[in-house]
Design a protein around this motif. Structure first.
Motif, PDB file in Angstrom:
ATOM      1  N   HIS A 192       0.821  -1.219   0.000  1.00 36.55           N
ATOM      2  CA  HIS A 192       0.000   0.000   0.000  1.00 36.55           C
ATOM      3  C   HIS A 192       0.852   1.266   0.000  1.00 36.55           C
ATOM      4  O   HIS A 192       0.531   2.227  -0.698  1.00 36.55           O
TER       5      HIS A 192
ATOM      6  N   TYR B 291     -15.659   3.480  -1.626  1.00 42.75           N
ATOM      7  CA  TYR B 291     -15.330   2.768  -0.408  1.00 42.75           C
ATOM      8  C   TYR B 291     -16.479   1.869  -0.049  1.00 42.75           C
ATOM      9  O   TYR B 291     -17.640   2.182  -0.259  1.00 42.75           O
TER      10      TYR B 291
ATOM     11  N   HIS C 258     -14.071  -3.258  -2.885  1.00 42.30           N
ATOM     12  CA  HIS C 258     -12.639  -3.484  -2.888  1.00 42.30           C
ATOM     13  C   HIS C 258     -12.331  -4.462  -3.996  1.00 42.30           C
ATOM     14  O   HIS C 258     -12.890  -5.545  -4.049  1.00 42.30           O
TER      15      HIS C 258
ATOM     16  N   HIS D 101     -15.835  -4.309   2.167  1.00 35.55           N
ATOM     17  CA  HIS D 101     -14.916  -4.246   3.289  1.00 35.55           C
ATOM     18  C   HIS D 101     -15.641  -4.646   4.558  1.00 35.55           C
ATOM     19  O   HIS D 101     -16.810  -4.317   4.744  1.00 35.55           O
TER      20      HIS D 101
ATOM     21  N   THR E 183     -16.344   1.739   6.314  1.00 32.98           N
ATOM     22  CA  THR E 183     -15.799   2.383   5.125  1.00 32.98           C
ATOM     23  C   THR E 183     -16.344   3.793   4.949  1.00 32.98           C
ATOM     24  O   THR E 183     -15.759   4.583   4.213  1.00 32.98           O
TER      25      THR E 183
ATOM     26  N   LYS F 238      -7.250   6.055   0.769  1.00 34.14           N
ATOM     27  CA  LYS F 238      -7.597   4.702   0.304  1.00 34.14           C
ATOM     28  C   LYS F 238      -6.528   3.693   0.739  1.00 34.14           C
ATOM     29  O   LYS F 238      -6.838   2.649   1.322  1.00 34.14           O
TER      30      LYS F 238
ATOM     31  N   ASP G  24      -7.164   1.103   3.621  1.00 34.82           N
ATOM     32  CA  ASP G  24      -7.256  -0.278   3.151  1.00 34.82           C
ATOM     33  C   ASP G  24      -6.180  -1.144   3.810  1.00 34.82           C
ATOM     34  O   ASP G  24      -6.439  -2.293   4.189  1.00 34.82           O
TER      35      ASP G  24
ATOM     36  N   ARG H  54      -7.475  -1.861   7.295  1.00 33.04           N
ATOM     37  CA  ARG H  54      -8.592  -2.807   7.302  1.00 33.04           C
ATOM     38  C   ARG H  54      -8.127  -4.212   6.954  1.00 33.04           C
ATOM     39  O   ARG H  54      -8.489  -5.183   7.604  1.00 33.04           O
ATOM     40  N   GLU H  55      -7.334  -4.312   5.877  1.00 33.93           N
ATOM     41  CA  GLU H  55      -6.921  -5.642   5.404  1.00 33.93           C
ATOM     42  C   GLU H  55      -6.007  -6.334   6.412  1.00 33.93           C
ATOM     43  O   GLU H  55      -6.090  -7.544   6.612  1.00 33.93           O
TER      44      GLU H  55
END
Lengths: 308, 308
Positions: free
Chosen positions: A58, B13, B16, B26, B30, B57, B61, B64-65
């Protein structure tokens, strides 16, 4: 050097899945990303090793896609160094910079969603918590030397999120600004530890204290967080709130804030920290010479080791 | 609040694009990402406004990931604050932390690729450059009080990348460590500004000076960059190199390093800064009592406003 692989990311660097679902080549050096990821050794910290491939993906993809130049990267490094220099035990400016980007509320949401333990929803700590606030007696006021403002009787219970039983010897640590919008460490006219206090529950899990109905205020403009807000043409206002940390032996620490429903910024917080469940009503209080408002709130704590 | 939209990112958002080209929701909040992006005002700094959607983003992301929790985010903020505190005019620790993640060489690559101007390829500045190194006479040595090590006669030209004509009054600013791997500001046994110097070309664009064949060394282990390398089970070694900044009126500043081809880390640099075009040979030098090695290198500078 390591042969560590990330099973979650089947895209190779040099490929990039775009919004339309297609795969195209990155324009800029992608071998570098593989070098950085591949450098992680076999004896690395497991959690750090597990997030490195995604972090590098990222960070590097952001830089490639937005074409971040050396001069721009250096400006970002200098801004972070400035934030680090301003950070001390009274103010965490790096955290405040992160808040401009919504990082703290997102981490709170992730933590809360993963826990799924029914506790009161957490929100951001903010930069102005101080360790070791005075332990006060139940029923005490945390307000010293301030006559104006809406004095408030705040009361409720601290309960087990699962059983709803009261928790004995739980601690409520609260802090807020004066009506001028300043925390005591920002304001030479306030006494040390003004508008802060820690309260410990008895057997019935109840608490009660006097505080101020909180005041909307601007986050500090004298550092990099303020500079970023200015560059982004964003307002610095936080909706009026009372900060709370609630702890008890055997329970997870809860860090949260209670927001005044009447505040004009309650749905437009400079640091994106408001959650619906944390919006409260300050009701009129009669017959109490010490307070014009009444606030009742029950905090729910989740056990560290839930009972099955 | 702004109605600013990013035309480059058509994914909303909450959606994904995964590696297989599919789109899924997600798991974590978001709407927050949209709030942060939407907060940018109409009068924001144009470049910052243009990169914000992609920055948010990727930051969000990633979090979150990789399910970054509040405690982990706080650990990252504390590490950055530590780096900021260590940063001063003699050492840029935040930059060094970025180098652990390969950010500086990537920005260099982006900058160089975008410019496409035929100049010598740049690489990282590193944390130990100092402004205002002494201006020395052509043919001088930058080595003081050091008898050991491979004394080197370094020479060549500074030329226009387009015309290959020599550049008059160009400045070569070079710095390197002593054989003990320490820059002078890290080492109380070296005189101030040892192994640093600025040299200005005459009409023929040539330069010549005496320096040391450089030494492999470990980047500092006493700060957060060293801590990260340790947590990642990575070695801290940089291949032997000489730092150079080359400037001339009307030309872009060139920041680069020359690497010794014989160094065992030349393809395994802790901060990923080596480029093939910057790997040089230190040849044996005979008949010069002041040097055992000879290094010839031509620096190519690109015009700020290219001639058409």
């Amino acid at each position: 050097m390591s042969s560590w692989k990330d099973p979650q990311h089947s895209l190779r660097y040099g490929e990039h899945s775009d919004a339309a679902g297609g795969v195209h080549a990155h324009r800029f050096d992608t071998n570098l990303s593989n070098q950085v990821i591949g450098a992680t050794g076999l004896n690395a910290h497991p959690r750090l090793a597990s997030i490195m491939p995604n972090l590098i993906k990222h960070l590097h993809d952001f830089m490639r896609e937005s074409k971040i130049t050396s001069a721009e990267l250096m400006a970002a490094f200098d801004l972070l160094a400035w934030a680090g220099k301003m950070t001390d035990d009274k103010r965490h400016e790096v955290l405040l910079v992160g808040d401009v980007f919504g990082l703290e509320p997102l981490a709170d949401d992730i933590t809360y969603t993963l826990a799924a333990d029914g506790s009161t929803i957490p929100t951001v700590l903010g930069p102005f918590w101080r360790a070791n606030a005075p332990i006060r007696n139940m029923g005490d006021s945390i307000v010293f030397g301030i006559e104006c403002g809406g004095h408030t009787y705040m009361h409720g219970h601290i309960v087990d999120a699962q059983t709803r039983e009261p928790i004995e010897n739980a601690e409520l640590d609260i802090w807020e600004t004066a009506p001028n919008g300043k925390y005591e460490q920002q304001d030479p006219d306030q006494v040390d530890m003004n508008l802060r206090g820690r309260f410990r529950t008895g057997a019935d899990g109840s608490y009660n204290l006097y505080c101020l109905r909180p005041t909307t205020y601007a986050i500090p403009q004298d550092g990099p967080a303020g500079k970023l807000l200015q560059l982004l043409d964003r307002h610095p206002m936080r909706p009026a709130h009372i900060h709370c940390i609630v702890t008890a032996a055997g329970y997870k620490r809860l860090t949260t804030e209670l927001f005044d429903r009447q505040d004009e910024h309650v749905h437009n917080d400079a640091v994106f920290a408001v959650k619906e469940d944390l919006i409260v009503d300050f009701l009129p209080r009669t017959g109490d010479p010490k307070a014009q408002f009444d606030l009742e709130y029950t905090f729910k704590l989740a056990r560290l080791n839930p009972q099955s």
